[in-house]
Design a protein around this motif. Structure first.
Motif, PDB file in Angstrom:
ATOM      1  N   CYS A 120       0.829  -1.212   0.000  1.00 33.60           N
ATOM      2  CA  CYS A 120       0.000   0.000   0.000  1.00 33.60           C
ATOM      3  C   CYS A 120       0.864   1.262   0.000  1.00 33.60           C
ATOM      4  O   CYS A 120       0.354   2.366  -0.143  1.00 33.60           O
ATOM      5  CB  CYS A 120      -0.983  -0.008   1.159  1.00 33.60           C
ATOM      6  SG  CYS A 120      -0.222   0.167   2.768  1.00 33.60           S
ATOM      7  N   ALA A 131      -8.602   0.483  -1.939  1.00 28.79           N
ATOM      8  CA  ALA A 131      -8.909  -0.098  -0.633  1.00 28.79           C
ATOM      9  C   ALA A 131     -10.384  -0.505  -0.577  1.00 28.79           C
ATOM     10  O   ALA A 131     -10.734  -1.539   0.000  1.00 28.79           O
ATOM     11  CB  ALA A 131      -8.579   0.901   0.476  1.00 28.79           C
ATOM     12  N   GLU A 147      -5.108  -3.169   4.481  1.00 29.90           N
ATOM     13  CA  GLU A 147      -4.001  -2.918   3.569  1.00 29.90           C
ATOM     14  C   GLU A 147      -2.732  -2.909   4.411  1.00 29.90           C
ATOM     15  O   GLU A 147      -2.741  -2.450   5.567  1.00 29.90           O
ATOM     16  CB  GLU A 147      -4.191  -1.597   2.828  1.00 29.90           C
ATOM     17  CG  GLU A 147      -5.231  -1.718   1.729  1.00 29.90           C
ATOM     18  CD  GLU A 147      -5.154  -0.603   0.690  1.00 29.90           C
ATOM     19  OE1 GLU A 147      -4.524   0.438   0.959  1.00 29.90           O
ATOM     20  OE2 GLU A 147      -5.716  -0.800  -0.409  1.00 29.90           O
TER      21      GLU A 147
END
Ligand code: GDP
Ligand code: MG
Length: 170
Positions: A120, A131, A147
């Protein structure tokens, strides 16, 4: 024994080994070294209980089907990893999820599963999965979602800790 077996699945290159090594050893490497299959042990405490996590880092989608089924049968909890910069890697989790469902059957609601959108930290230009999309997939499967970044150490401890929390809450 207090051993708690966690199996990490996901396509090659998504960061499975990196997440495990970050969690167990606190390190990160930029190079890609394909994994055979490795098992790590990490003692973790939650509240007053101390538990040994036995973490199996799999080879990803190229795992032999018989080995994959064996890892699933023996696993108490699962982490399904994709990379936010590869939609294909999220797609590749689908057959693994089907196999987990098939093998764990009616027990599945009692089995902690985390969907992890790794990397991420990558720049927004190369992101392929938002997300929100990760969250939708997790909801569809009835699993938890986060994430993560093995590189920046974002949500790595939380990822493993959450599996134990789910276990206690049932
Ligand atoms: P595996 O095949 O799923 O075990 O993937 P690896 O852990 O070997 O990682 C594959 C590549 O992605 C390596 O070059 C890692 O340095 C890189 N990588 C892993 N996790 C991250 C992350 O969170 N962010 C970034 N930017 N790169 C990562
Ligand atoms: Mg690996």
């Amino acid at each position: 024994s207090n051993d708690y077996r966690v199996v990490v699945f996901g396509a090659g290159g998504v960061g499975k080994s990196s997440l495990v090594l970050r969690f167990v050893k606190g390190t990160f490497r930029e190079s890609y070294i394909p994994t055979i299959e490795d098992t790590y042990r990490q003692v973790i405490s939650s509240n007053k209980t101390i538990c040994t996590l036995q973490i199996t880092d799999t080879t990803g989608s190229h795992q032999f089907p018989a080995m994959q089924r064996l890892s699933i049968s023996k696993g108490h909890a699962f982490i399904l990893v994709y990379s936010v910069s590869s939609r294909q890697s999220l797609e590749e989790l689908k057959p693994i999820w089907q196999t987990i469902r098939e093998i764990k059957g009616t027990d599945l609601p009692n089995i902690p599963v985390m969907l992890a959108g790794n990397k991420c930290d990558e720049s927004p230009e190369i992101r392929e999965v938002s997300a929100a999309e990760g969250q939708v997939q997790a909801q569809e499967w009835g699993v938890s979602f986060m994430e993560t970044s093995a590189k920046t150490n974002h949500n790595v401890t939380q990822l493993f800790q959450e599996l134990l929390n789910m276990e206690k809450n049932r």
